[in-house]
Write a protein that holds these residues in place. Structure first.
Motif, mmCIF file in Angstrom:
data_model
loop_
_atom_site.group_PDB
_atom_site.id
_atom_site.type_symbol
_atom_site.label_atom_id
_atom_site.label_comp_id
_atom_site.label_asym_id
_atom_site.label_seq_id
_atom_site.Cartn_x
_atom_site.Cartn_y
_atom_site.Cartn_z
ATOM 1 N N MET A 1 0.823 -1.206 0.000
ATOM 2 C CA MET A 1 0.000 0.000 0.000
ATOM 3 C C MET A 1 0.856 1.253 0.000
ATOM 4 S SD MET A 1 -3.329 -0.246 2.406
ATOM 5 C CE MET A 1 -2.366 -0.145 3.896
ATOM 6 N N ALA A 2 0.370 2.252 -0.737
ATOM 7 C CA ALA A 2 0.912 3.599 -0.569
ATOM 8 C C ALA A 2 0.374 4.162 0.734
ATOM 9 C CB ALA A 2 0.488 4.469 -1.747
ATOM 10 N N ALA A 3 0.841 5.333 1.109
ATOM 11 C CA ALA A 3 0.307 5.985 2.307
ATOM 12 C C ALA A 3 -1.194 6.177 2.129
ATOM 13 C CB ALA A 3 0.992 7.329 2.517
ATOM 14 N N VAL A 4 -1.928 5.981 3.220
ATOM 15 C CA VAL A 4 -3.386 6.098 3.179
ATOM 16 C C VAL A 4 -3.792 7.419 3.824
ATOM 17 C CG1 VAL A 4 -5.570 5.080 3.896
ATOM 18 C CG2 VAL A 4 -3.649 3.612 3.270
ATOM 19 N N ALA A 5 -4.539 8.208 3.082
ATOM 20 C CA ALA A 5 -4.987 9.498 3.603
ATOM 21 C C ALA A 5 -5.982 9.291 4.735
ATOM 22 C CB ALA A 5 -5.632 10.317 2.479
ATOM 23 N N ALA A 6 -5.848 10.066 5.775
ATOM 24 C CA ALA A 6 -6.794 10.100 6.897
ATOM 25 C C ALA A 6 -6.832 8.802 7.687
ATOM 26 C CB ALA A 6 -8.195 10.450 6.411
ATOM 27 N N THR B 1 6.695 13.536 -5.003
ATOM 28 C CA THR B 1 7.267 12.546 -5.913
ATOM 29 C C THR B 1 6.244 12.014 -6.907
ATOM 30 O OG1 THR B 1 6.822 10.774 -4.315
ATOM 31 C CG2 THR B 1 8.992 11.816 -4.228
ATOM 32 N N GLY B 2 5.011 12.525 -6.847
ATOM 33 C CA GLY B 2 3.999 12.108 -7.802
ATOM 34 C C GLY B 2 3.209 10.893 -7.382
ATOM 35 N N MET B 3 3.303 10.507 -6.095
ATOM 36 C CA MET B 3 2.545 9.357 -5.609
ATOM 37 C C MET B 3 1.814 9.770 -4.332
ATOM 38 S SD MET B 3 3.789 5.424 -5.248
ATOM 39 C CE MET B 3 4.731 5.650 -3.751
ATOM 40 N N PRO B 4 0.712 10.496 -4.474
ATOM 41 C CA PRO B 4 -0.008 10.992 -3.305
ATOM 42 C C PRO B 4 -0.673 9.852 -2.541
ATOM 43 C CG PRO B 4 -1.286 11.366 -5.277
ATOM 44 C CD PRO B 4 0.048 10.845 -5.737
ATOM 45 N N PRO B 5 -1.118 10.119 -1.321
ATOM 46 C CA PRO B 5 -1.787 9.062 -0.555
ATOM 47 C C PRO B 5 -3.075 8.620 -1.223
ATOM 48 C CG PRO B 5 -2.014 11.194 0.540
ATOM 49 C CD PRO B 5 -1.026 11.385 -0.567
ATOM 50 N N VAL B 6 -3.426 7.363 -0.995
ATOM 51 C CA VAL B 6 -4.673 6.825 -1.531
ATOM 52 C C VAL B 6 -5.742 6.882 -0.447
ATOM 53 C CG1 VAL B 6 -3.467 5.300 -3.121
ATOM 54 C CG2 VAL B 6 -4.097 4.461 -0.858
ATOM 55 N N SER B 7 -6.980 6.835 -0.845
ATOM 56 C CA SER B 7 -8.065 6.808 0.134
ATOM 57 C C SER B 7 -8.179 5.411 0.724
ATOM 58 C CB SER B 7 -9.386 7.194 -0.523
ATOM 59 O OG SER B 7 -9.803 6.184 -1.412
#
Length: 799
Positions: A715-720, A737-743
């Protein structure tokens, strides 16, 4: 000839000594004693030969049962590189290739210990600046016979930075995009399904999904749907344009579809108005489906004059128009009626009812073609609904008298004009909702001519006065059956083209009603249904570690919806007194009535005894393990210490190994290790976390090779939610870096996809990319960047 000068160092159990036999210039090679790696004797690095002119370093990882997770070898390697970097920044005269050589640590993994090194190097290569002039490479060998190919590689400068060698063949990793959103219902099966809205605001947020039908009650009817009609309300719900007030008292709710036709499959014992096998029309939210269960008061015998498609489209429009014109306004022979947007479904129904009453009909439409069509239908006068000039035209056509009834769906200033167009004692029947929901003002002085203003909402009427609703429906169908009213013209689409039909309705270019036809019993190969049926065993237990944290509280409701009814959680901090009630109140479970049992066991997954004790006391068969436990200790590369490595490895890597060992011999269905994109793509500041997560990736492959279930969920970083959400600098860095957090919703959806369809695969990366700087100049472009920049290559099979 191999490039040099070169250093060779490695663990005692590695093939470093065998590698030295392949080096053809011994005077240019410095073989570092293995005990230096153990003792960390790098303080004398400036005394090692060729320090300034060094061109290659080969680091060999061996196998060590005393270091099963790779924490020790990774810590030692990091210490070496920390010292090396500081010296090279000061003394290096040219680039140096640092090749980390592992054995069976990737591809067909046998030793996940070396996998940890791969994760560490991926983040390390990003973080260490160009001033150190180090070119990191990763090579994995099958056995010592692959050293010959390694020597061949050492003489060449290939673009690939990561390779596995097996029997003189090279294997390169590639990240491949998966396009499917959901697993499809297998061919040959036909569970109940319906059109479901996942993400309001876009038509692409709709998807056909399997669903569970309730058992019919005494007054319920189960119907096999043949056709379902679309209404403008469906567009509004799909696009998220209806305000909360619209759902305040709604029989249809947030569902797509409100009317359909079909054949009765089952009927409750108290149902009197239909029998099994009857063809019926009915009203029901969420009726764009293959089977539905409907209350008998909303089910009606299909008029014999109508086809199934016509029957599906008749109720809502005729009932709306009949309620307005006949039941309320009492439209009668010789009166005048104005029908706005008259070529829509309700408009055409209103024309038919007005003609049946003997009224004089005037109408508006939005195009010349539609207005010409209305004249062909016998309408006395037609006007432009897109202009306010229709009032002048209407008054001129009626000798300045106006009309007795207006059926209006136009918004804004049109309402005031409608009231001006009415004769004394006239009726304004408002079927539009925009001004009502917006609470727009209306000058009451306009009503002084004994005018009546009625707001028409059949959806609400179904709840407020169900008896009247049924009476209106039956009256309309009786008139149709008697030949007094015609069928509404329909345009048919197959179920698979629901998006095309909705887009046509959105454009306003259609006439009459749009109807979706359900697939026949033979099936439609182009029509697919997402399989979201519960996949977990309600009689089993599922163990979750780290389940009391932010993302864990998102996972637990998913497990419940997926069928789990008994969940055991390890709690390493029992003093916080987190109970089952606390879990329900802190998660989405508070909004459901699902009954799920939580057993919270004090213990730390990093302690193998605690893990074994927890599993031993599970009362029901243990069928799944979800390992979320982890700790972040983000540091710049120079600041990483052995203590930092142990802090991160203990819950994540050690915990995974303990769960793997403790469940040996158990017949599990799922074993999910929550890893990180840092292990596959790398992330600066997270070398320790990348390494621990990469061990999980390797362990997943080992389990698969042993015939055991396992998924490494990267997993990428998870928002909230989750650990990264509490670290602002990590979130900022990932966005940069162009890879924002996912929901969390996206992460859960991808997990569900993997659990349903990837039993034969060992990992899935879930991430979102927004213009990452992965150009063709990137050394890892072929491994990760090509996925984003050349999607067509993957679709053609080139991936």
């Amino acid at each position: 000839m191999l490039p040099g000068p070169r250093w060779v160092l490695g663990e005692t159990s590695s093939v470093a000594s065998d590698w030295e036999d392949f080096l053809d210039s011994p005077d240019m090679v410095h073989a570092v004693p293995a005990d230096v790696l153990v003792t960390g004797g790098y303080h004398s690095l400036d005394e090692w030969p060729h320090l300034a002119d060094l061109r290659a370093i080969d680091f060999f990882c061996g196998m060590d049962p005393e270091d099963p997770t790779g924490e020790l070898v990774t810590t030692r390697f990091i210490a070496f590189v920390q010292t090396l970097v500081s010296h090279r920044i000061e003394h290096a005269t040219g680039p140096c290739r640092l090749t980390v050589v592992t054995r069976r640590a990737v591809h067909d993994v046998e030793d996940p210990r070396g996998s940890a090194l791969w994760g560490a190097v991926r983040s390390m290569a990003i973080e260490i600046g160009e001033e150190a002039r180090i070119d990191f490479r990763l090579v994995d060998l099958g056995d010592s016979r692959d050293l010959e190919t390694l020597a061949w590689l050492a003489r060449r400068d290939l673009r690939e930075r990561e390779l596995a060698i097996r029997q003189q063949r090279l294997w390169a990793p590639r990240i491949v995009s998966i396009r499917e959103r959901h697993v499809r219902v297998p061919a040959g099966t036909e569970p109940a399904y319906r059109l479901t809205l996942d993400n309001a605001g876009q038509i692409s947020g709709l998807e056909m999904k399997s669903c569970e039908l309730p058992e019919p009650g005494p007054h319920d009817v189960e119907i096999e749907v043949t056709a379902a009609a679309l209404n403008f309300r469906d567009v509004m719900v799909t696009l998220g344009l209806l305000p909360a007030l619209a759902y305040e008292r709604s029989a249809l709710g947030h569902e797509i579809g409100m009317e359909a036709s079909g054949v009765v499959r089952r009927a409750g014992p108290d149902v009197k108005n239909c029998r099994v096998g009857d063809e019926v029309a009915f009203l029901q939210g969420g009726c764009i489906a293959n089977r539905v269960v409907v209350r008998d008061q909303l089910v009606f015998a299909k008029p014999g004059r109508l086809s199934m498609e016509e029957a599906a489209s008749s109720l809502s429009v005729y009932v709306t128009a009949y309620y307005a014109l006949n039941h309320l306004a009492r439209l009668r022979h010789g009166q005048r009626v104005l029908i706005h947007s008259a070529l829509g479904g309700v408009g055409q129904a209103a024309i038919a009812l007005a003609r049946h009453a003997g009224a004089e009909i005037y109408a508006t439409a939005g195009s010349d073609a539609k207005r010409s069509r209305l004249l062909e239908m016998g309408v006395r006068g037609v006007f432009d609904s897109h202009s306010f000039d229709w009032l002048d035209g209407l008054m001129a056509a009626t000798g300045g008298e106006g009309v007795d009834v207006v059926l209006n769906s136009l918004a804004g200033h049109h309402i005031e004009l409608c009231l001006q167009a009415l004769r004394p004692g006239g009726w304004h029947c408002e079927i539009g909702k925009v001004d009502i929901y917006a609470d727009n003002a209306l000058g009451l002085r306009l009503l002084r001519k004994n005018l009546r203003f009625a707001a028409i909402d059949v959806d609400r009427l179904m709840l407020d006065d169900p008896a009247l609703s049924r009476e209106l429906c039956q009256s309309c169908l009786n008139l149709i059956d008697q030949g007094e009213l015609p069928a509404i013209p329909v345009t048919e689409f197959p179920y698979r083209d629901y998006a095309k039909a909705l887009r046509l309705m959105t454009s306003g270019q259609h006439q009459g009603k749009l109807v979706l036809k359900a697939p026949s019993g033979k099936g439609d190969p182009a029509f697919t249904v997402a399989d979201v049926r519960p996949l977990l065993d309600p009689g089993a237990t599922y163990l979750v570690t780290g389940g009391l944290g932010g993302f864990g509280l998102r996972l637990l409701p998913y497990l419940a919806f997926a069928g789990a009814r008994h969940v055991t959680l390890l709690d390493r901090d029992p003093d916080r007194r987190r109970t089952a009630d606390w879990i329900r109140e802190s998660s989405a479970l508070v909004y459901t009535d699902l009954e799920i049992e939580f057993d919270i066991v004090p213990g730390d997954v990093a302690v193998e005894e605690d893990v074994r004790r927890c599993i031993a006391q599970v009362k029901r068969p243990l069928k799944g393990v979800f390992h979320l436990a982890g700790i972040l200790d983000d540091r710049f590369f120079d600041d990483i210490s052995p203590e930092s490595m142990s802090k991160v490895f203990a819950p994540k890597a050690d915990g995974a190994l303990h769960l793997h060992r403790a469940t040996s011999g158990l017949e599990l269905d799922h074993f999910v290790l929550f890893s990180s994109t840092a292990s596959t793509i790398g992330n600066p500041g997270q070398v320790n976390y990348s390494a621990a997560s990469a061990f999980l990736d390797g362990l997943a492959v080992v389990r698969h090779r042993q015939g055991l279930p396992c998924l490494a969920f990267n997993m990428a970083a998870v928002a909230a939610a989750g650990m990264a959400s509490r670290s602002l600098h990590v979130l900022r860095m990932m966005r940069a870096t162009g890879m924002p957090p996912v929901s969390s919703d996206s992460a859960i959806a991808n997990l569900d996809f993997a659990m349903r369809s990837m039993a034969d695969r060992d990992h899935l990366v879930t991430a979102m990319f927004t213009r990452p700087a992965w150009t063709v100049e990137l050394p890892d472009y072929m491994r990760i960047g090509r996925m984003l920049n050349n999607q067509d290559a993957f679709e053609a099979g080139g991936g």
